[in-house]
Write a protein that holds these residues in place. Sequence first.
Motif, PDB file in Angstrom:
ATOM      1  N   GLU A 148       0.815  -1.212   0.000  1.00 49.35           N
ATOM      2  CA  GLU A 148       0.000   0.000   0.000  1.00 49.35           C
ATOM      3  C   GLU A 148       0.848   1.262   0.000  1.00 49.35           C
ATOM      4  O   GLU A 148       0.530   2.251  -0.658  1.00 49.35           O
ATOM      5  CB  GLU A 148      -0.922  -0.017   1.224  1.00 49.35           C
ATOM      6  N   MET A 192      -7.092  -2.163  -3.774  1.00 43.16           N
ATOM      7  CA  MET A 192      -6.617  -0.804  -3.554  1.00 43.16           C
ATOM      8  C   MET A 192      -7.342  -0.177  -2.354  1.00 43.16           C
ATOM      9  O   MET A 192      -8.540  -0.384  -2.169  1.00 43.16           O
ATOM     10  CB  MET A 192      -6.880   0.026  -4.822  1.00 43.16           C
ATOM     11  N   SER A 193      -6.626   0.600  -1.540  1.00 41.57           N
ATOM     12  CA  SER A 193      -7.244   1.244  -0.375  1.00 41.57           C
ATOM     13  C   SER A 193      -8.264   2.291  -0.828  1.00 41.57           C
ATOM     14  O   SER A 193      -8.170   2.840  -1.931  1.00 41.57           O
ATOM     15  CB  SER A 193      -6.182   1.906   0.492  1.00 41.57           C
TER      16      SER A 193
END
Length: 448
Positions: free
Chosen positions: A203, A245-246
């Motif tokens: 991340e 994906m964050s």
Amino acid sequence: MSTLILIVDDEASNRQTLSRVLRREGYDVIEASNGQQALQRLAQSPVLMISDIQMPKLNGIELLKASRTHHPDTEVILMTAYGTIDTAVEAMKLGAWDFITKPIKRAELLRAVRRAIEKYALSKENRELKDALSRTLPRDWIGNSPTMRRLIIQAKQAADSQASILLLGESGTGKSRLAQKIHKLSPRKNGKLITLNCGAIPETLLESELFGHEAGAFTGAQKQRLGRFELANGGTLFLDEFTEMSTHLQVKLLRVLQEGEFERVGGSTTLRADVRIIAASNRSPRQAIEENRLREDLYYRLNVIQLKLPPLRERKEDIPALSRHFASIHAERNKRPFKEVHPEAMDVLCNWHWPGNVRELENTIERAVVLSQSNLIEKIDLPSEMLEQKEMQGKKLVFALGTPLKTIERIVIQETLSMVGGDKNRAADLLGITARTIYRREADWRDA
């Protein structure tokens, strides 16, 4: 299919003996007393030519070379005395299917003939299949099932647009390959196709990979680096496993999709990129939305056109074509002769449940191409768990109507474990579940 066989030998008694044996087995037979006459007889398109090596004027090796040039579909078996076995082996490298030694034994002859005719039938089927596919599908598309035909039509229509595309399907179904094909068919084909696997990058680095960074933006950022959006400018950006994906990054991605603008990490200059997005996931985006792992507005931005790739178990009619396609590719890549798949081996492949989908099939065929020691890919060249699955199909369990499902599940799992010697990973593959499920069920049984 005609089973015409050509016998070539300068000794009449040998020709007559072989012809008599083959005719009794139901084959049609024509004869030639020398190589020149054999070339004329080949115009009748025999399935198989059985030729002696030692003949005057045009010998068996020269006849073989000529037949490969002018009649490549006809299979060839050479007859040789013990003293010329080395020559026969060399002839097989030139394209002969097999050789048999004199004096000819009936059982050996018929076995070689049957296998050569099987090879001819497989090759003929392969040629016809390739011809049919070439008439109906674009190059590089392998799949003739109704599901794949619909997908191909949709993919071609979607490619000729600027719309974002969402590819869904299990791992190994070919999402990245489909993305490549869509890019090649799109108006952006002269631009770059840039790929980013969002689930494979930490991340902390993913934002830099997407948008780039300036020198000094963070520890280790010694110089400016362009992100994937800049690299894909004028082309296509393929975001694989985008649901990983964050939500923080999803907001920034959404801005690029809406406005075409972004900044590098550590930078203040607003940049623009003309990029078409193809996103992919092997998980359900709807479930990710419900779990608050995926922004719904981003999903709708990416889901303009959705293409769902079916698992291989739902399009098993494509397995023969895919198997031959992969056999051809990996024979060339590994410097091995091309080998057809024996019908018994193909039956095993078509009955396997393919948890790894097309990727697993390709790996299986490559392994068989490399390790096979015969002229065909046979059952013995396939992974043992596939053969166990085939054996398992012959075993039946009978349950009385009304038997609780938990009882049925327990018996099926235990019987499968018994069959594979207690190997939970192998049993899980056969049953189409995970090994973790088996461990969990066993714990439940102990506690019950």
